[in-house]
Structure formats: structure tokens, C-alpha cells
Motif scaffolding. Structure first.
Motif, PDB file in Angstrom:
ATOM      1  N   ARG A 140       0.829  -1.214   0.000  1.00  0.00           N
ATOM      2  CA  ARG A 140       0.000   0.000   0.000  1.00  0.00           C
ATOM      3  C   ARG A 140       0.863   1.264   0.000  1.00  0.00           C
ATOM      4  O   ARG A 140       0.544   2.244  -0.679  1.00  0.00           O
ATOM      5  N   PRO A 152      -5.195  -3.622  -6.704  1.00  0.00           N
ATOM      6  CA  PRO A 152      -5.914  -3.790  -5.428  1.00  0.00           C
ATOM      7  C   PRO A 152      -6.183  -5.262  -5.097  1.00  0.00           C
ATOM      8  O   PRO A 152      -6.152  -5.668  -3.942  1.00  0.00           O
ATOM      9  N   GLU A 156      -5.301  -7.195  -1.666  1.00  0.00           N
ATOM     10  CA  GLU A 156      -6.346  -7.877  -0.906  1.00  0.00           C
ATOM     11  C   GLU A 156      -5.986  -9.342  -0.667  1.00  0.00           C
ATOM     12  O   GLU A 156      -6.225  -9.883   0.415  1.00  0.00           O
TER      13      GLU A 156
END
Length: 203
Positions: A140, A152, A156
Motif C-alpha cells: 500500500r 488492489p 487484498e
């Protein structure tokens, strides 16, 4: 004298036998814990012996292994399916002196002090009550501050794996250490990540 029908005797005997068998078998949880500790010590022993073949065998072929390192200002990571022993950070890990023998303790992990270059306590530790977010936090930060094109979905997935991953710290009195993570994949424990960032005080 009380007479018990033969069919009841057979039923009672079966119940007793099944109960005894169940009592003699290790619980699933205990078996999992034993498997985890066995792999944890295999990783430690393989690095101690500088056995690159043994280390590679502890990596799941379809998962690979992550290496966390610091290059300049940013913490970075690389994923390797096959460990690249020409990698300068990985070579450094292989050069560590893992001489002390420790029992694996389940408690809070030691902290590394950049002033003394020593750990707050020595030994081999794993805190199963804590979830470590170092890898997903690193990704991140790379997206936010360096605009790295990390999807993303990738972040995740890493965060999801971190929930069940276990961080282990082996720390000696001389400051030598090995910080790594294990994950359970398809009912087996594997080496998932090696952390060289925690002891890197260059930034």
C-alpha cells in the motif's frame, strides 16, 4: 445378578473401543501444531546449514516465497517461485550465524533496537494471537507514495493470507536473527516470507 443381553454387550464393547481409539489419537489441533513446529525448525535448520536445496523444498511451488527488503527510502518486496541466491538480500540472510539452540515459545515477539542493534529478548518466538500486516502495508505504501502499479486485488489477496500466516523470530544474544513467516497451504505448512526489513536500520 444382573443379566445383560448379548446384543447390549456388543454395543457397549463397541462404544468402549471407539472411545479408547478416539482418546489415543492426537486431536486435529495438536497434530497441526506439531506439523507447524516441525516445519519451523526445518526452516531454521536449513538456513543454519546453508542448505539451499532444503530451503527451496519448504516453499510451496504454486505459492512462491516473498522477500521483504529495504532499498533506499522504501521498503520493497519481491516474489520468487524459485529462490534466487544471487539476490544480495537473500545472500545476506544465508550468511547469518544461527548457532544458538532455542525452544519455540508462544508469546509476544521481540523488538529490534536500531541503537544497540540487539533484540529486546533472545530465543525463538511465535505469537499466534497477532496478525502481522507488514507485506500488505508495504504494498500500500508503494502504491501511495511511489505510485507502483500494484493491483488492489493483489493487495487484498496478500492481506487475506496474512490473517492466517504466522511470523517467527529467531534472535541470538549477538544480534543475529532470522525472521520468517509460515502459511498452511493444502494441509501443509510452508515458508511464505522472509523479512530483512525489521533489522535494516539504514533509513
Amino acid at each position: 445378578m444382573i443379566r445383560i443381553p448379548l446384543h447390549m454387550v456388543a454395543v457397549l464393547w463397541c462404544c468402549w473401543a471407539l472411545g479408547l481409539q478416539s482418546a489415543c489419537q492426537p486431536s486435529g489441533r495438536q497434530s497441526t501444531q506439531d506439523d507447524f513446529e516441525q516445519v519451523a525448525f526445518q526452516v531454521l535448520e536449513a538456513f543454519r546449514n546453508k542448505d539451499t536445496v532444503a530451503i527451496q523444498s519448504l516453499v510451496a511451488a504454486d505459492q512462491g516465497v516473498y522477500l521483504l527488503f529495504r532499498a533506499g527510502v522504501f521498503d520493497e518486496y519481491t516474489k520468487m517461485v524459485s529462490l534466487d541466491w544471487e539476490n544480495v538480500y537473500l545472500r545476506a540472510v544465508l550468511s547469518y550465524e544461527l548457532t544458538d539452540d532455542f525452544t519455540l515459545r508462544y508469546e509476544s515477539l521481540p523488538a529490534f533496537d536500531c541503537d544497540s542493534l540487539l533484540w529486546s529478548k533472545q530465543g525463538f518466538y511465535c505469537d499466534t494471537t497477532a496478525v502481522d500486516r507488514l507485506l500488505s502495508t508495504t504494498t500500500r505504501n508503494l502504491v501511495t507514495y511511489r505510485e507502483d502499479p500494484i493491483k488492489p486485488k493483489t493487495i487484498e489477496a496478500l492481506a487475506a493470507t496474512e490473517k492466517s500466516a504466522r511470523r517467527l523470530v529467531w534472535a541470538s544474544k549477538k544480534g543475529h536473527s532470522l525472521v520468517f513467516y509460515l502459511i498452511k497451504h493444502q494441509q501443509k505448512w510452508y515458508l511464505w516470507m522472509i523479512d530483512t526489513v525489521t533489522t535494516d536500520c539504514s533509513a
